[in-house]
Design a protein around this motif. Sequence first.
Motif, PDB file in Angstrom:
ATOM      1  N   ALA A  17       0.842  -1.199   0.000  1.00 40.52           N
ATOM      2  CA  ALA A  17       0.000   0.000   0.000  1.00 40.52           C
ATOM      3  C   ALA A  17       0.874   1.245   0.000  1.00 40.52           C
ATOM      4  N   GLY A  18       2.001   1.176   0.732  1.00 42.16           N
ATOM      5  CA  GLY A  18       2.933   2.298   0.742  1.00 42.16           C
ATOM      6  C   GLY A  18       3.587   2.546  -0.596  1.00 42.16           C
ATOM      7  N   LEU A  19       3.654   1.515  -1.411  1.00 41.19           N
ATOM      8  CA  LEU A  19       4.226   1.649  -2.760  1.00 41.19           C
ATOM      9  C   LEU A  19       3.188   2.075  -3.787  1.00 41.19           C
ATOM     10  N   LEU A  20       1.996   1.524  -3.698  1.00 39.25           N
ATOM     11  CA  LEU A  20       0.995   1.691  -4.762  1.00 39.25           C
ATOM     12  C   LEU A  20       0.079   2.900  -4.583  1.00 39.25           C
ATOM     13  N   ALA A  21       0.074   3.499  -3.413  1.00 42.23           N
ATOM     14  CA  ALA A  21      -0.811   4.644  -3.192  1.00 42.23           C
ATOM     15  C   ALA A  21      -0.407   5.817  -4.076  1.00 42.23           C
ATOM     16  N   MET A  22      -1.361   6.326  -4.849  1.00 43.03           N
ATOM     17  CA  MET A  22      -1.096   7.478  -5.711  1.00 43.03           C
ATOM     18  C   MET A  22      -1.214   8.756  -4.886  1.00 43.03           C
ATOM     19  N   ARG A  23      -0.118   9.487  -4.812  1.00 48.03           N
ATOM     20  CA  ARG A  23      -0.080  10.671  -3.953  1.00 48.03           C
ATOM     21  C   ARG A  23      -1.083  11.733  -4.389  1.00 48.03           C
ATOM     22  N   SER A  24      -1.416  11.740  -5.659  1.00 50.16           N
ATOM     23  CA  SER A  24      -2.352  12.740  -6.189  1.00 50.16           C
ATOM     24  C   SER A  24      -3.814  12.339  -5.994  1.00 50.16           C
ATOM     25  N   ASN A  25      -4.055  11.148  -5.447  1.00 47.78           N
ATOM     26  CA  ASN A  25      -5.413  10.650  -5.249  1.00 47.78           C
ATOM     27  C   ASN A  25      -5.799  10.800  -3.770  1.00 47.78           C
ATOM     28  N   PRO A  26      -6.681  11.757  -3.438  1.00 50.23           N
ATOM     29  CA  PRO A  26      -7.041  11.993  -2.024  1.00 50.23           C
ATOM     30  C   PRO A  26      -7.610  10.760  -1.336  1.00 50.23           C
ATOM     31  N   SER A  27      -8.357   9.958  -2.092  1.00 49.82           N
ATOM     32  CA  SER A  27      -8.939   8.760  -1.497  1.00 49.82           C
ATOM     33  C   SER A  27      -7.844   7.788  -1.056  1.00 49.82           C
ATOM     34  N   HIS A  28      -6.827   7.617  -1.927  1.00 52.07           N
ATOM     35  CA  HIS A  28      -5.701   6.739  -1.569  1.00 52.07           C
ATOM     36  C   HIS A  28      -5.011   7.237  -0.307  1.00 52.07           C
ATOM     37  N   MET A  29      -4.757   8.537  -0.251  1.00 49.80           N
ATOM     38  CA  MET A  29      -3.999   9.075   0.875  1.00 49.80           C
ATOM     39  C   MET A  29      -4.808   9.011   2.170  1.00 49.80           C
ATOM     40  N   LYS A  30      -6.136   9.161   2.061  1.00 51.17           N
ATOM     41  CA  LYS A  30      -6.978   9.043   3.262  1.00 51.17           C
ATOM     42  C   LYS A  30      -6.959   7.611   3.781  1.00 51.17           C
ATOM     43  N   GLN A  31      -7.013   6.642   2.838  1.00 51.56           N
ATOM     44  CA  GLN A  31      -6.992   5.247   3.269  1.00 51.56           C
ATOM     45  C   GLN A  31      -5.677   4.918   3.974  1.00 51.56           C
ATOM     46  N   LEU A  32      -4.551   5.434   3.453  1.00 52.93           N
ATOM     47  CA  LEU A  32      -3.275   5.210   4.124  1.00 52.93           C
ATOM     48  C   LEU A  32      -3.293   5.769   5.534  1.00 52.93           C
ATOM     49  N   ALA A  33      -3.848   6.989   5.681  1.00 56.93           N
ATOM     50  CA  ALA A  33      -3.906   7.606   7.009  1.00 56.93           C
ATOM     51  C   ALA A  33      -4.780   6.796   7.949  1.00 56.93           C
ATOM     52  N   ASP A  34      -5.933   6.314   7.444  1.00 59.03           N
ATOM     53  CA  ASP A  34      -6.826   5.507   8.274  1.00 59.03           C
ATOM     54  C   ASP A  34      -6.167   4.209   8.708  1.00 59.03           C
ATOM     55  N   LEU A  35      -5.338   3.652   7.837  1.00 58.69           N
ATOM     56  CA  LEU A  35      -4.661   2.371   8.130  1.00 58.69           C
ATOM     57  C   LEU A  35      -3.322   2.567   8.833  1.00 58.69           C
ATOM     58  N   ALA A  75       7.083   0.102  -9.724  1.00 62.72           N
ATOM     59  CA  ALA A  75       7.180   0.579 -11.105  1.00 62.72           C
ATOM     60  C   ALA A  75       5.818   1.013 -11.637  1.00 62.72           C
ATOM     61  N   LYS A  76       4.764   0.320 -11.227  1.00 57.61           N
ATOM     62  CA  LYS A  76       3.421   0.718 -11.667  1.00 57.61           C
ATOM     63  C   LYS A  76       3.095   2.129 -11.192  1.00 57.61           C
ATOM     64  N   ASN A  77       3.605   2.484 -10.018  1.00 54.69           N
ATOM     65  CA  ASN A  77       3.349   3.815  -9.455  1.00 54.69           C
ATOM     66  C   ASN A  77       4.572   4.712  -9.645  1.00 54.69           C
ATOM     67  N   TYR A  78       5.142   4.647 -10.850  1.00 55.60           N
ATOM     68  CA  TYR A  78       6.417   5.321 -11.097  1.00 55.60           C
ATOM     69  C   TYR A  78       6.355   6.829 -10.913  1.00 55.60           C
ATOM     70  N   GLN A  79       5.170   7.427 -11.051  1.00 58.72           N
ATOM     71  CA  GLN A  79       5.084   8.884 -10.863  1.00 58.72           C
ATOM     72  C   GLN A  79       5.502   9.287  -9.454  1.00 58.72           C
ATOM     73  N   ASP A  80       5.278   8.364  -8.504  1.00 57.69           N
ATOM     74  CA  ASP A  80       5.532   8.694  -7.100  1.00 57.69           C
ATOM     75  C   ASP A  80       6.693   7.928  -6.474  1.00 57.69           C
ATOM     76  N   VAL A  81       7.099   6.837  -7.114  1.00 59.24           N
ATOM     77  CA  VAL A  81       8.133   5.981  -6.524  1.00 59.24           C
ATOM     78  C   VAL A  81       9.270   5.768  -7.525  1.00 59.24           C
ATOM     79  N   ALA A  82      10.482   5.995  -7.057  1.00 59.52           N
ATOM     80  CA  ALA A  82      11.663   5.688  -7.873  1.00 59.52           C
ATOM     81  C   ALA A  82      12.111   4.278  -7.528  1.00 59.52           C
ATOM     82  N   VAL A  83      12.216   3.410  -8.533  1.00 55.71           N
ATOM     83  CA  VAL A  83      12.552   2.015  -8.281  1.00 55.71           C
ATOM     84  C   VAL A  83      13.844   1.672  -9.019  1.00 55.71           C
TER      85      VAL A  83
END
Length: 517
Positions: free
Chosen positions: A70-88, A133-141
């Motif tokens: 989840a820490g890898l795949l969460a899209m930083r530009s997606n508020p729903s993703h970031m809220k779910q990370l915070a909740d978890l 790699a799928k979330n390359y916009q936010d993660v350097a692999v």
Amino acid sequence: MRALISVSDKTGIVELAKELVSLGVEIISTGGTYGKLKEAGIPAIEVSELTGFPECLDGRVKTLHPAVHAGLLAMRSNPSHMKQLADLNIETIDIVVVNLYPFKATILKDGVTRLEAVENIDIGGPTMLRSAAKNYQDVAVVVDPRDYDKVLSELKQTNEISLDTKFYLMQKVFMHTSSYDTMIADYLKKERNDKELPETLTMTFEKVQDMRYGENPHQAAAFYREIGKKKGSITDAVQLNGKELSFNNINDTNGALELLKEFKEPTVVASKHGNPCGVGSADNIYGAWKKAFGADKVSIFGGIVVANREITLEVAQEMKEIFLEVVVAPSFEKAALELLQTKKNIRLLELKDIEVPQDENAYDLKKVNGGLIVQTIDSKLLNEEDLKVVTYRVPTDKEMEDLRFAWKVVKFVKSNGIALAKDKQSVGIGPGQVNRIWATKQSIEHAAELINENATKGAVLASDAFFPFDDCVEAAHKAGITAIIQPGGANRDEDSIKKCNEYGIAMVFTGMRHFKH
């Protein structure tokens, strides 16, 4: 910023981690990598601390956990993703540095068992790489240690890694995991001795070198090798002298080596543009060289020479007097090597296992526009039980020896191909003609021109495919040829057989053709 580091190849990893820490990056790590970083005094969090779950199954399960993915795949530009990370209560991971279990190194070891090979199939590593790699916009692999400096340089300059670099790193990841999975699939296919052409074909090769150009100067080129032990191939050769091999050098040398492997006795093959131009067998390598060179002293200029015995000083002294591009042999006498090395441009290759045949299950590939045609290699020469004398006259023992020699040669002549031989020497070769009579006439004309006008008297003729008409027999008779070997199978075979009987020429059918396009 947080980085997850878990590597099998630990080249440069301590230096990278130190630099990341100095830039304020928090390190998460696993297993042996964690131990190495701690040993070097680098602060790191063990992944089990992050997940709240211990490694289990002898380390088979370490990173397969939502706290990682989840820490890898969460899209930083997606508020729903970031809220779910915070909740978890999960934090993002911004850099992944992973390379995989050494599957290739494992399967290349002598005596490796299937159990060892399977145990070195990485599961968690490819999964993390693909997630990041799928979330390359936010993660350097980072999968390749050669990219460590590039990543550090950007972090030091801008405190971030550019999107273009992340996209480049993403591409490398999927190329890497694709190659890794293909290696595994190929190993399993060989382990099962599966001879079927697969429904989907995936292959992987590793680059040996970039080349100055391809067949022509305007074409880009590189040399790749199959992954595995390929004894007796040009990829296994050690270069002892000369410039780096060109695209055409490699292609032509490979063709010459394929022909050479058909012979057990001392033999020399000279090749030019993918066709043999001179072949000779004798009791020793000097005798074989004299025959191969004598077969065509013109075409050998700028050609390839391969030999299946050590190059002696006697041979080297004669080789030195002509321009050769490449010489390949299992070894060189010390004095022979020193003499040939005085010619700085000649490429000398030592190939110790030069006699090892090709894997009969190997593929021959040809690229066509929009696709690929694939076949198993032409590993057979002939079936002894299928040899059939179809004329009244039976070949003499000497003719039969030369017929076998000529048949080996013509197998590697581009179609339509004809090879003439006498006394275990090629005396005329007609390659790549659009009809068989032209190839026949060319081989006869070249024999007279390049050797002497009597070169074809008492010689034998081999044809890579059947005679559609009796015109080739007519030409052979006029040239003094006494025996012919060919596959047979034409509608008008009887015409050629009758003509042979009329002229007293022996003819043998092999029942097997050797088209080479």
